[in-house]
Motif scaffolding. Structure first.
Motif, PDB file in Angstrom:
ATOM      1  N   SER A 188      36.291  21.734  52.603  1.00 33.89           N
ATOM      2  CA  SER A 188      37.254  23.004  52.224  1.00 33.89           C
ATOM      3  C   SER A 188      36.173  23.056  51.777  1.00 33.89           C
ATOM      4  CB  SER A 188      38.505  23.431  52.108  1.00 33.89           C
ATOM      5  OG  SER A 188      39.459  23.659  52.817  1.00 33.89           O
ATOM      6  N   THR A 189      34.894  22.951  51.507  1.00 35.15           N
ATOM      7  CA  THR A 189      34.017  22.753  51.046  1.00 35.15           C
ATOM      8  C   THR A 189      32.948  23.219  51.670  1.00 35.15           C
ATOM      9  OG1 THR A 189      34.428  20.929  49.707  1.00 35.15           O
ATOM     10  CG2 THR A 189      32.488  21.508  48.802  1.00 35.15           C
ATOM     11  N   ALA A 190      32.748  24.993  51.022  1.00 34.09           N
ATOM     12  CA  ALA A 190      30.787  25.539  51.984  1.00 34.09           C
ATOM     13  C   ALA A 190      30.679  25.045  50.908  1.00 34.09           C
ATOM     14  CB  ALA A 190      31.678  26.915  52.361  1.00 34.09           C
ATOM     15  N   VAL A 191      28.741  24.630  51.133  1.00 35.30           N
ATOM     16  CA  VAL A 191      28.030  23.831  50.328  1.00 35.30           C
ATOM     17  C   VAL A 191      27.189  25.463  49.933  1.00 35.30           C
ATOM     18  CG1 VAL A 191      25.809  22.471  49.887  1.00 35.30           C
ATOM     19  CG2 VAL A 191      28.011  21.761  50.802  1.00 35.30           C
ATOM     20  N   GLY A 192      26.507  25.769  48.949  1.00 39.46           N
ATOM     21  CA  GLY A 192      26.151  27.015  48.663  1.00 39.46           C
ATOM     22  C   GLY A 192      27.348  28.299  47.735  1.00 39.46           C
ATOM     23  N   VAL A 248      29.844  24.244  46.441  1.00 41.40           N
ATOM     24  CA  VAL A 248      29.300  24.195  45.182  1.00 41.40           C
ATOM     25  C   VAL A 248      27.656  24.605  45.514  1.00 41.40           C
ATOM     26  CG1 VAL A 248      29.930  21.838  47.340  1.00 41.40           C
ATOM     27  CG2 VAL A 248      28.921  22.136  44.678  1.00 41.40           C
ATOM     28  N   GLY A 249      27.165  24.646  44.287  1.00 36.38           N
ATOM     29  CA  GLY A 249      25.914  24.700  44.694  1.00 36.38           C
ATOM     30  C   GLY A 249      24.573  24.012  45.232  1.00 36.38           C
ATOM     31  N   ALA A 250      24.338  24.287  46.248  1.00 39.41           N
ATOM     32  CA  ALA A 250      23.262  23.766  47.282  1.00 39.41           C
ATOM     33  C   ALA A 250      22.045  23.007  46.324  1.00 39.41           C
ATOM     34  CB  ALA A 250      22.477  24.408  48.001  1.00 39.41           C
ATOM     35  N   ALA A 251      21.620  23.296  45.128  1.00 40.22           N
ATOM     36  CA  ALA A 251      21.247  22.508  44.450  1.00 40.22           C
ATOM     37  C   ALA A 251      21.535  21.733  43.142  1.00 40.22           C
ATOM     38  CB  ALA A 251      20.326  23.874  43.407  1.00 40.22           C
ATOM     39  N   GLU A 252      22.392  21.842  43.168  1.00 42.91           N
ATOM     40  CA  GLU A 252      23.487  21.216  42.577  1.00 42.91           C
ATOM     41  C   GLU A 252      23.952  19.943  43.457  1.00 42.91           C
ATOM     42  OE1 GLU A 252      28.002  20.344  40.723  1.00 42.91           O
ATOM     43  OE2 GLU A 252      27.167  21.807  41.284  1.00 42.91           O
ATOM     44  N   LEU A 253      23.747  20.096  44.357  1.00 41.49           N
ATOM     45  CA  LEU A 253      24.387  18.640  45.365  1.00 41.49           C
ATOM     46  C   LEU A 253      23.159  18.576  45.634  1.00 41.49           C
ATOM     47  CD1 LEU A 253      26.542  18.083  47.075  1.00 41.49           C
ATOM     48  CD2 LEU A 253      25.412  18.970  48.895  1.00 41.49           C
ATOM     49  N   ARG A 254      22.196  18.646  45.663  1.00 40.57           N
ATOM     50  CA  ARG A 254      20.865  18.044  46.193  1.00 40.57           C
ATOM     51  C   ARG A 254      20.859  17.420  44.471  1.00 40.57           C
ATOM     52  NH1 ARG A 254      18.194  15.500  45.965  1.00 40.57           N
ATOM     53  NH2 ARG A 254      16.177  14.844  46.983  1.00 40.57           N
ATOM     54  N   GLY A 308      24.576  30.539  52.025  1.00 42.41           N
ATOM     55  CA  GLY A 308      23.696  30.672  50.893  1.00 42.41           C
ATOM     56  C   GLY A 308      23.093  29.438  51.190  1.00 42.41           C
ATOM     57  N   LEU A 309      23.503  28.447  51.889  1.00 39.26           N
ATOM     58  CA  LEU A 309      22.342  26.972  51.457  1.00 39.26           C
ATOM     59  C   LEU A 309      21.272  27.294  51.693  1.00 39.26           C
ATOM     60  CD1 LEU A 309      22.443  24.082  51.839  1.00 39.26           C
ATOM     61  CD2 LEU A 309      23.391  24.550  53.914  1.00 39.26           C
ATOM     62  N   ASP A 313      19.167  29.462  51.381  1.00 38.38           N
ATOM     63  CA  ASP A 313      19.084  30.195  49.976  1.00 38.38           C
ATOM     64  C   ASP A 313      18.616  29.869  49.257  1.00 38.38           C
ATOM     65  OD1 ASP A 313      17.638  32.911  51.637  1.00 38.38           O
ATOM     66  OD2 ASP A 313      20.017  33.329  51.619  1.00 38.38           O
ATOM     67  N   GLN A 314      19.293  29.253  48.975  1.00 32.80           N
ATOM     68  CA  GLN A 314      19.258  28.598  47.207  1.00 32.80           C
ATOM     69  C   GLN A 314      18.509  26.445  47.375  1.00 32.80           C
ATOM     70  OE1 GLN A 314      23.446  27.662  46.069  1.00 32.80           O
ATOM     71  NE2 GLN A 314      24.373  29.294  46.786  1.00 32.80           N
ATOM     72  N   LEU A 315      18.103  26.477  48.400  1.00 33.14           N
ATOM     73  CA  LEU A 315      17.343  25.952  48.567  1.00 33.14           C
ATOM     74  C   LEU A 315      15.789  25.758  48.960  1.00 33.14           C
ATOM     75  CD1 LEU A 315      19.653  22.760  50.319  1.00 33.14           C
ATOM     76  CD2 LEU A 315      19.193  22.627  47.927  1.00 33.14           C
ATOM     77  N   GLY A 316      15.589  27.350  49.248  1.00 28.72           N
ATOM     78  CA  GLY A 316      14.803  27.585  49.436  1.00 28.72           C
ATOM     79  C   GLY A 316      14.304  27.101  51.060  1.00 28.72           C
ATOM     80  N   LEU A 317      15.188  26.526  52.177  1.00 27.93           N
ATOM     81  CA  LEU A 317      14.600  26.223  53.283  1.00 27.93           C
ATOM     82  C   LEU A 317      13.888  27.324  54.079  1.00 27.93           C
ATOM     83  CD1 LEU A 317      17.911  24.024  53.511  1.00 27.93           C
ATOM     84  CD2 LEU A 317      15.955  22.963  52.965  1.00 27.93           C
ATOM     85  N   ALA A 318      12.475  26.413  54.500  1.00 28.68           N
ATOM     86  CA  ALA A 318      11.879  27.028  55.284  1.00 28.68           C
ATOM     87  C   ALA A 318      12.555  27.849  56.585  1.00 28.68           C
ATOM     88  CB  ALA A 318      10.083  26.546  55.383  1.00 28.68           C
ATOM     89  N   LEU A 319      12.339  28.112  57.277  1.00 25.25           N
ATOM     90  CA  LEU A 319      12.907  28.936  58.896  1.00 25.25           C
ATOM     91  C   LEU A 319      11.598  29.598  60.227  1.00 25.25           C
ATOM     92  CD1 LEU A 319      15.700  31.804  57.744  1.00 25.25           C
ATOM     93  CD2 LEU A 319      15.996  28.700  58.621  1.00 25.25           C
TER      94      LEU A 319
END
Length: 495
Positions: free
Chosen positions: A214-218, A221-227, A417-418, A420-426
């Motif tokens: 029950s934890t959606a990263v982004g 919990v913030g993706a940057a925080e998790l990183r 939001g995972l 976009d928050q990390l700025g991952l390239a697609l």
């Protein structure tokens, strides 16, 4: 090789299914319990010691198929289980869910029915659990490094187990309330009962893997925080961005995506719901899409008591035999196959509009029409040629109270939001960009499975999980002894 003439003297015999009338009344697996063990040793004997086992190349995991075939033929279940688990973390999953490209690559399949590799695999996996050959394998010492794995499908679980066993402290983050990803809520119980999943999860817990449900990263919990919290992050969220059908009438009520429909039926089986709010009971159902997800919807709708179920496949009906010019051995051929769901639909005559097994081939949806209440009532279709051009004078209308779209997936979903928050390239097709070492453009973040590869098979998902684990281990420690069965750019064998 136990019997050098086994492939000449023993015909292929598959695991028998329960009678249709019996199995459509429950959600248990479709196969006859206990019917595999009496036949499996002789079936393993059919492995012909071919010298160059192309089944290895056809399987992305590199499963040691001839080795465990020989061991099963001698009833040496312990050693067979060791050899099977040497390359595959979850053989009870692949033995039930994989379409078996290894059998297409079997040398015997050149001019005979292939060895029942998939049945041998699932027999070994089940016997390993039954006989206690799958104890937890906790690491002898911890590395002091931490890894977050986002997603708990087969890729995420395989990566987590490999990294945990290598001594890293691993936490798996799952947005749903239970671990398992599509294996939990996408795959119906009649294909794989969930106790197979539960005991692997318990094994992983005993080894030290942590699970955060029950934890959606982004979002939760913030993706940057998790990183920032972990030494490395593995993104294994799958390809959950479903493809749409842009035709008139799509906005009508009663038209849903397959992955909106299937999880609800699975939640009924889990005891979360008394009945699905999208239940097919008493409805005329049309499934748009001819793949495995569509077949899962078909079997589910039959069990829910649909008035009729029809499945549309835009491709022409394939042949029953391999076309050597198009799909030469040992590639995986496109053939007419009768899944358990299609067998059920054919025997029960669920689709009066179809010739046999509920499928209408070479059929393209034109539009939907509905009633005054804004709910779908009909689906209008037309036959198409091999270039998907409409064939004149072939328009038809099917009654449709419930339409399920099973058109596949294009890549990971961005709404949490995972990405976009990390700025991952697609990539242009919507999947995550990664290099030859499974690394994304963000330092310490790796991508594996359908999120980066695109929609694929469970066996490729596990292979991706094992391979990315080796890459992460190397990133954290400078070297790795973990196996990496595939690279990020490897693809199935084709012409």
């Amino acid at each position: 090789m136990a019997d050098p003439k086994g492939f000449m003297t023993t015909p292929r015999q598959d695991w028998s299914r329960r009678p249709v009338e019996e199995r459509v009344r429950d959600w248990d697996e479709v196969y006859v319990p206990g019917a595999l063990l009496p036949i499996i040793s002789k079936q393993a004997d059919r492995c012909m010691d071919c010298g160059v086992p192309f089944c290895h190349e056809a399987c992305p995991l590199g499963n040691l198929i001839p080795e465990w075939n020989e061991l099963v033929s001698r009833d040496d279940w312990r050693t067979a289980a060791d050899r099977l688990h040497a390359t595959n973390n979850f053989p009870e999953f692949t033995g039930r869910l994989c379409p078996a490209p290894c059998e297409a690559g079997c040398v015997l399949a050149i001019n005979q029915p292939a060895v029942t590799i998939k049945n041998v695999e699932v027999a070994v996996a089940d016997q390993a659990w039954e006989l206690g050959f799958t104890p937890p394998r906790a690491p002898e010492r911890l590395s002091g490094r931490t890894v977050a794995v986002i997603g708990s499908g087969p890729t995420g679980l395989a990566a987590a187990q490999q990294l945990t066993r290598a001594g890293h402290t691993v936490a798996v983050y799952e947005k749903d309330d239970r671990i398992g990803g599509l294996m939990r809520y996408g795959i119906p119980a009649f294909k794989m009962e969930k106790h197979h999943l539960e005991r692997r999860i318990e094994q992983m817990r005993a080894e030290g893997t942590k699970f955060r449900t029950s934890t959606a990263v982004g979002r939760d919990v913030g993706a940057a925080e998790l990183r920032a919290r972990y030494d490395a992050v593995v993104i294994a969220t799958g390809a959950t961005a479903w493809r749409e059908l842009d035709v008139p009438g799509r906005e009508l009520g009663g038209i849903h995506q397959a992955m909106e429909y299937l999880p609800l039926a699975n939640r009924v089986c889990q005891g979360d719901l008394d009945a699905s709010p999208m239940s097919a009971a008493g409805k005329h159902v049309v499934i748009v899409g001819g793949g495995d997800t569509g077949a899962d919807c078909l079997g589910t709708a039959v069990r829910e008591g649909a008035a009729s179920v029809t499945q549309l496949d835009i491709y022409a009906q394939p042949d029953s035999e391999r076309d050597e010019d198009i799909d030469p051995w040992p590639t995986y051929p496109k053939l007419y196959r009768l899944s358990a769901a299609h067998e059920e639909a054919g025997e029960l005559r669920t689709a009066p509009a179809a010739d046999a097994d509920a499928r209408l081939f070479a059929a393209s949806t034109l539009r939907f029409t509905g009633g005054a209440d804004g709910h779908v009532r009909s689906l209008h279709l037309v036959e198409v040629d091999t270039r998907r051009r409409p064939v004149p004078d072939t328009a038809r209308t099917l009654p449709a109270d419930l339409v399920l779209l099973a058109l596949g997936f294009s890549g990971p979903d961005r709404k949490d939001g995972l990405i976009d928050q990390l700025g991952l390239a697609l990539e242009p097709r919507g999947t995550l960009t990664r290099d030859s070492g499974f690394a994304t453009n963000v330092a310490g973040v790796f991508a594996a499975g359908d999120a980066a590869r695109g929609q694929s098979l469970v066996v490729w998902a596990i292979a991706e999980g094992r391979a990315v684990a080796a890459a992460v281990d190397r990133h954290l420690t400078g070297s790795s002894r973990l196996p990496a069965p595939i690279g990020p750019y490897d693809r199935p064998m084709v012409v």
